[in-house]
Scaffold this motif. Structure first.
Motif, PDB file in Angstrom:
ATOM      1  N   TYR A 340       1.349   0.707  -5.893  1.00 17.85           N
ATOM      2  CA  TYR A 340       0.758   1.119  -4.619  1.00 17.85           C
ATOM      3  C   TYR A 340       0.378   2.594  -4.688  1.00 17.85           C
ATOM      4  CZ  TYR A 340       0.367   2.204   0.365  1.00 17.85           C
ATOM      5  OH  TYR A 340      -0.080   2.640   1.582  1.00 17.85           O
ATOM      6  N   VAL A 341      -0.875   2.887  -4.327  1.00 15.51           N
ATOM      7  CA  VAL A 341      -1.378   4.264  -4.351  1.00 15.51           C
ATOM      8  C   VAL A 341      -1.649   4.698  -2.923  1.00 15.51           C
ATOM      9  CG1 VAL A 341      -3.110   5.826  -5.284  1.00 15.51           C
ATOM     10  CG2 VAL A 341      -2.426   3.805  -6.597  1.00 15.51           C
ATOM     11  N   ALA A 362       1.502  -5.544 -13.167  1.00 19.47           N
ATOM     12  CA  ALA A 362       2.065  -5.526 -11.817  1.00 19.47           C
ATOM     13  C   ALA A 362       1.512  -6.729 -11.076  1.00 19.47           C
ATOM     14  CB  ALA A 362       1.710  -4.225 -11.091  1.00 19.47           C
ATOM     15  N   SER A 363       2.210  -7.156 -10.017  1.00 21.93           N
ATOM     16  CA  SER A 363       1.736  -8.315  -9.269  1.00 21.93           C
ATOM     17  C   SER A 363       0.389  -8.024  -8.631  1.00 21.93           C
ATOM     18  CB  SER A 363       2.754  -8.703  -8.201  1.00 21.93           C
ATOM     19  OG  SER A 363       2.906  -7.657  -7.246  1.00 21.93           O
ATOM     20  N   LYS A 364       0.173  -6.778  -8.210  1.00 24.53           N
ATOM     21  CA  LYS A 364      -1.129  -6.365  -7.701  1.00 24.53           C
ATOM     22  C   LYS A 364      -1.172  -4.838  -7.630  1.00 24.53           C
ATOM     23  CE  LYS A 364      -0.057  -6.710  -2.735  1.00 24.53           C
ATOM     24  NZ  LYS A 364      -0.485  -7.318  -1.444  1.00 24.53           N
ATOM     25  N   LEU A 365      -2.373  -4.314  -7.467  1.00 25.56           N
ATOM     26  CA  LEU A 365      -2.571  -2.873  -7.307  1.00 25.56           C
ATOM     27  C   LEU A 365      -3.236  -2.675  -5.952  1.00 25.56           C
ATOM     28  CD1 LEU A 365      -4.095  -0.446  -9.984  1.00 25.56           C
ATOM     29  CD2 LEU A 365      -4.268  -0.066  -7.546  1.00 25.56           C
ATOM     30  N   THR A 366      -2.540  -2.001  -5.048  1.00 24.89           N
ATOM     31  CA  THR A 366      -3.077  -1.722  -3.716  1.00 24.89           C
ATOM     32  C   THR A 366      -3.495  -0.259  -3.655  1.00 24.89           C
ATOM     33  OG1 THR A 366      -1.651  -3.389  -2.712  1.00 24.89           O
ATOM     34  CG2 THR A 366      -2.614  -1.746  -1.249  1.00 24.89           C
ATOM     35  N   LEU A 367      -4.747  -0.035  -3.295  1.00 21.33           N
ATOM     36  CA  LEU A 367      -5.312   1.311  -3.325  1.00 21.33           C
ATOM     37  C   LEU A 367      -5.609   1.784  -1.906  1.00 21.33           C
ATOM     38  CD1 LEU A 367      -6.130   3.343  -5.554  1.00 21.33           C
ATOM     39  CD2 LEU A 367      -8.451   2.452  -5.376  1.00 21.33           C
ATOM     40  N   GLU A 368      -5.007   2.919  -1.534  1.00 22.75           N
ATOM     41  CA  GLU A 368      -5.285   3.565  -0.254  1.00 22.75           C
ATOM     42  C   GLU A 368      -6.090   4.850  -0.441  1.00 22.75           C
ATOM     43  OE1 GLU A 368      -4.487   2.902   2.913  1.00 22.75           O
ATOM     44  OE2 GLU A 368      -2.933   1.361   2.880  1.00 22.75           O
ATOM     45  N   ARG A 369      -6.141   5.358  -1.670  1.00 17.55           N
ATOM     46  CA  ARG A 369      -6.765   6.660  -1.937  1.00 17.55           C
ATOM     47  C   ARG A 369      -8.264   6.602  -1.700  1.00 17.55           C
ATOM     48  NH1 ARG A 369      -4.390  10.805  -4.597  1.00 17.55           N
ATOM     49  NH2 ARG A 369      -2.589   9.768  -3.648  1.00 17.55           N
ATOM     50  N   LEU A 383      -6.579  -6.488  -7.293  1.00 20.36           N
ATOM     51  CA  LEU A 383      -6.868  -5.124  -6.851  1.00 20.36           C
ATOM     52  C   LEU A 383      -7.314  -5.193  -5.400  1.00 20.36           C
ATOM     53  CD1 LEU A 383      -7.265  -2.099  -7.284  1.00 20.36           C
ATOM     54  CD2 LEU A 383      -9.510  -2.589  -8.260  1.00 20.36           C
ATOM     55  N   VAL A 384      -6.539  -4.558  -4.505  1.00 20.74           N
ATOM     56  CA  VAL A 384      -6.836  -4.567  -3.077  1.00 20.74           C
ATOM     57  C   VAL A 384      -7.321  -3.182  -2.677  1.00 20.74           C
ATOM     58  CG1 VAL A 384      -5.919  -4.929  -0.761  1.00 20.74           C
ATOM     59  CG2 VAL A 384      -5.085  -6.324  -2.661  1.00 20.74           C
ATOM     60  N   ALA A 388      -9.014   2.566   3.830  1.00 22.52           N
ATOM     61  CA  ALA A 388      -9.036   4.002   3.572  1.00 22.52           C
ATOM     62  C   ALA A 388      -9.899   4.373   2.372  1.00 22.52           C
ATOM     63  CB  ALA A 388      -7.615   4.512   3.355  1.00 22.52           C
ATOM     64  N   VAL A 389     -10.146   3.436   1.476  1.00 27.28           N
ATOM     65  CA  VAL A 389     -10.881   3.719   0.239  1.00 27.28           C
ATOM     66  C   VAL A 389     -12.355   3.934   0.547  1.00 27.28           C
ATOM     67  CG1 VAL A 389     -11.553   2.814  -2.014  1.00 27.28           C
ATOM     68  CG2 VAL A 389      -9.246   2.410  -1.140  1.00 27.28           C
ATOM     69  N   TYR A 390     -12.917   4.986  -0.044  1.00 26.93           N
ATOM     70  CA  TYR A 390     -14.353   5.242   0.081  1.00 26.93           C
ATOM     71  C   TYR A 390     -15.082   4.898  -1.209  1.00 26.93           C
ATOM     72  CZ  TYR A 390     -18.802   7.657   0.605  1.00 26.93           C
ATOM     73  OH  TYR A 390     -20.130   7.933   0.651  1.00 26.93           O
ATOM     74  N   SER A 391     -14.580   5.385  -2.329  1.00 29.10           N
ATOM     75  CA  SER A 391     -15.229   5.087  -3.606  1.00 29.10           C
ATOM     76  C   SER A 391     -14.173   4.898  -4.683  1.00 29.10           C
ATOM     77  CB  SER A 391     -16.195   6.203  -4.010  1.00 29.10           C
ATOM     78  OG  SER A 391     -15.500   7.383  -4.333  1.00 29.10           O
TER      79      SER A 391
END
Length: 726
Positions: A340-341, A362-369, A383-384, A388-391
């Motif tokens: 988780y990021v 990992a079971s998944k990668l969740t991106l907030e950055r 990959l979720v 919040a993610v822009y690019s």
């Protein structure tokens, strides 16, 4: 006083009318002991959990884990203890606890223990089966269950025995070596008991084995590492052999200021529940933690920038906090839960976060950055990209990509499946292949990269591909789409791409249909019905050329040599370039390629059928309408006897067709239903019907007719009627 024989308890229990078995036996019918992934052979509770599991007393959770560090509830403790004691949990008297119904999964065990005088609940009449059991309560029920009593001279080193009600029971456990306390001087009576601890206490009490030690959960901040000792302020802990590779002096720079939650036995760290790294490296010089394949029972949090982690097994989550601003690297790391990021709070000036993953699962990668670049040499399971993610730039393989909102996605690699769940303003400028792209909202506004290859593209039923893919006009020459379908998997026709030329016969434009878009776009034009000497004109689209060849129709069969036909198929680029109208003399097929900048971007065919006489007129044939829609003659030839033959082709309708003829002035129409042969000189007028008004047709049939002026036949015609159920 020494520990009493266990059968003395059973005699007392029998006197109290509690039915028990004569010996402690394992229940029948239980499954073979499971191997819990969160119970290691090095854990202090391993022997106890294994023994209780093999006897069917404990079975763990549905996900296959035991959760040894989770607090044990009073209901769970009752079930384990009743199982160990072999109590009859069926023939019991209801103890009357207001919060334990007879349908409660722990009712039998709780009732059996209450009937035996081992438990009595709370003054308010409740038992609280779902509440954690405290160490004071645990001491009392174990002492009562196994007949343990302290000698008159028994003492303990514990300074926190503040409840006289439990002091004797705690002394009994200490004297019989069932417990040694949470620390050398404290028992921790109000602390909760974990599942691993309770299994151990019951196992010791049952078997009379000497305990190795009690364990306690401690959280501390590392200030120094001295050999195999961790210095945490004024405290010092020895490191057990199983985790010395992680808490080693070689990792001292990375562990400076690290926060550790650990299981401690008599001052020795035996396992790590969670780890938080707080020391940052610098650009070009990452600070590295080498776990040497150590297992972390919970989460690992990276709370610093320019950090690298390698050779680590994480049972929980790998969390990158908002303090990871620029670079993070991981190699040979297994994360049982997710990576988780977190978002960077100062989003206006936040740099792009670069994440390098080498052999990381990992079971998944969740991106907030908001902005990030992710490079992985191993497939990312899921990959979720949150709101919040822009690019994000993705380099590698992603098995499942989930997109929720406006995003700019770039990179290179393979995405097996991508799902756009909201009406997103999405830019997917990804170089590589996408197995399946699902766009789930008609209002979505997606921009695709020109060099992409999409095996399957699914869009909402009734949606316009040109509207959903906002740059479709720009990329239609280069993007490759194998299958176009709706979200239910039904095929959707490709739009008529504007790469194909305008085809005219004697100035009349011919429509076409795109039939494939897999490798290059392929179109088929409507058949042209011409006369000798007619000309077919091609008008190429801007920037394109047409390479063509005219072959006889039908095309002859080619006898292929042993090595196959592939080497003998002509290259369309070797065909002549179209420079002007093509004169038609016989039935032919025009085969052509659309070329742009030296590359073939489309292929098309036109079948051309030639009539007998260029003086033929179609004006004697009636106007045909089916359910109000006008149909036009498709072909016209001249027979030897001088009159003409027209063909209206195939006409389809639902349920029924209302067929209407509008005869030309001075003509009459006679027709047959279901007859497909004409009689050139001897018409069976007796069977023919004169057309007087609309004809209702409810099943598929062939309609034949003649056109007469006076008593002379001047034309024949036919139409195939296809009727379909709704």
């Amino acid at each position: 006083m020494r520990r009493k024989k266990q059968k003395s308890y059973f005699h007392a229990a029998l006197a109290a009318t509690v039915a028990v078995s004569a010996a402690i036996v394992a229940p029948t019918g239980f499954a073979e002991a499971a191997s819990f992934p969160d119970v290691k052979s090095t854990d202090y509770f391993y022997e106890a959990v294994t023994s209780l599991t093999e006897r069917g007393i404990i079975k763990g959770f549905p996900d296959g884990t035991f959760k040894p560090y989770q607090s044990v509830t009073r209901g769970q403790a009752a079930k384990i203890l009743a199982g160990v004691l072999g109590l009859d949990t069926n023939n019991v008297k209801n103890p009357g606890f207001t919060d334990v119904s007879t349908s409660n999964e722990y009712y039998g065990a709780i009732a059996a223990l209450a009937n035996a005088g081992i438990i009595n609940g709370y003054p308010d009449g409740t038992f609280k089966p779902n509440a954690p059991i405290q160490r004071n309560h645990m001491a009392k029920i174990l002492a009562l269950a196994f007949g343990l009593k302290a000698s008159p001279t028994a003492t303990t080193p514990f300074t926190d025995l503040n409840h006289q009600e439990y002091e004797g029971y705690i002394k009994a456990l200490y004297e019989n070596k069932i417990t040694t306390g949470m620390t050398p001087t404290t028992f921790g009576g109000t602390s909760n008991v974990t599942r691993g601890q309770f299994a151990t206490f019951v196992f010791r009490a049952e078997k009379g084995t000497k305990p190795t030690t009690d364990t306690t959960e401690v959280t501390f901040t590392i200030s120094d590492i001295n050999g195999n000792h961790i210095i945490a302020g004024s405290q010092q802990y020895k490191v057990a052999g199983g985790i010395q590779g992680l808490l080693d002096a070689s990792n001292k720079p990375a562990l400076q200021g690290a926060v550790v939650k650990a299981e401690v036995q008599n001052g020795e760290i035996v396992s790590i529940r969670s780890l938080e790294l707080n020391k940052s490296g610098k650009s070009g010089e990452l600070i590295t933690l080498d776990g040497k394949n150590t297992n972390i029972a919970g989460n690992v949090t990276i709370n610093a920038d320019y950090v690298a982690v390698k050779n680590l097994n994480v049972e929980g989550k790998l969390l990158l906090s908002n303090k990871v601003a620029s670079v993070f690297s991981a190699s040979h790391v297994t994360v049982k839960d997710e990576l988780y990021v977190a978002d960077k709070q100062d989003t206006q000036n936040a740099p792009t976060l670069t994440i390098h993953l080498t052999d990381v699962s990992a079971s998944k990668l969740t991106l907030e950055r908001k902005r990030s670049v992710i490079t992985s040499d191993k497939a990312i399971s899921e990959l979720v990209l949150t709101d919040a993610v822009y690019s994000v730039e993705i380099n590698g393989i992603v098995e499942l990509l989930r997109v929720h909102d406006n995003k700019e996605i770039s990179g290179e690699g393979i995405i097996l499946k991508a799902a756009v769940s909201k009406a997103a303003d999405l830019s997917l400028n990804f170089t590589g292949k996408i197995g399946e792209l699902r766009i789930e909202q008609k209002e979505a506004n997606v921009k695709l990269g020109s060099d992409m290859e999409i095996k399957k593209l699914a869009i909402p039923a009734g949606a316009s591909l040109e509207k959903i893919i906002r740059n479709f006009a720009e990329i239609r020459y280069s993007i490759k789409i194998g299958e176009l379908m709706d979200l239910q998997g039904q095929p959707v026709s490709f739009p008529a791409y504007e790469i194909f030329p305008v085809v005219r016969r004697n100035g009349v434009e011919q429509p076409f249909t795109v039939v494939s878009n897999k490798d290059v776009q392929v179109a088929e034009y409507k058949n042209i019905f011409a006369y000798p000497g007619d000309r077919v004109q091609l008008t190429p689209r801007e920037g394109t050329k047409i390479h063509y060849q005219v072959e006889s129709y039908p095309r002859p069969n080619i006898s292929c040599p042993p090595e196959g036909c592939e080497k003998h198929v002509p290259d369309p680029l070797t065909y002549p370039v179209y420079t002007g109208p093509i004169e038609i003399k016989t039935d032919s097929t025009l085969i052509a390629a659309v070329v742009k900048d030296g590359a073939i971007i489309g292929e098309f065919t036109v079948n051309i059928f030639v009539g007998w006489d260029d003086a033929i007129s179609w004006e004697q044939f009636p106007i045909l309408k089916v359910n109000g829609k006008e149909k036009i003659i498709n072909v016209s030839t001249q027979k030897e006897n001088g009159y003409e033959v027209g063909d209206y082709g195939d006409v389809s309708a639902l349920s029924k067709a209302e067929v209407e003829f509008i005869p030309r002035e001075g003509t009459a129409i006679y027709y047959w239903l279901g007859q497909s042969e004409y009689y050139d000189n001897d018409y069976d007028y007796a069977s023919a019907r004169k057309y007087t008004g609309p004809i209702e047709v409810r099943k598929a049939t062939h309609l034949s007719g003649i056109v007469m002026r006076g008593h002379k036949v001047i034309g024949e015609f036919s139409v195939n009627l296809w009727i379909f159920d709704r």
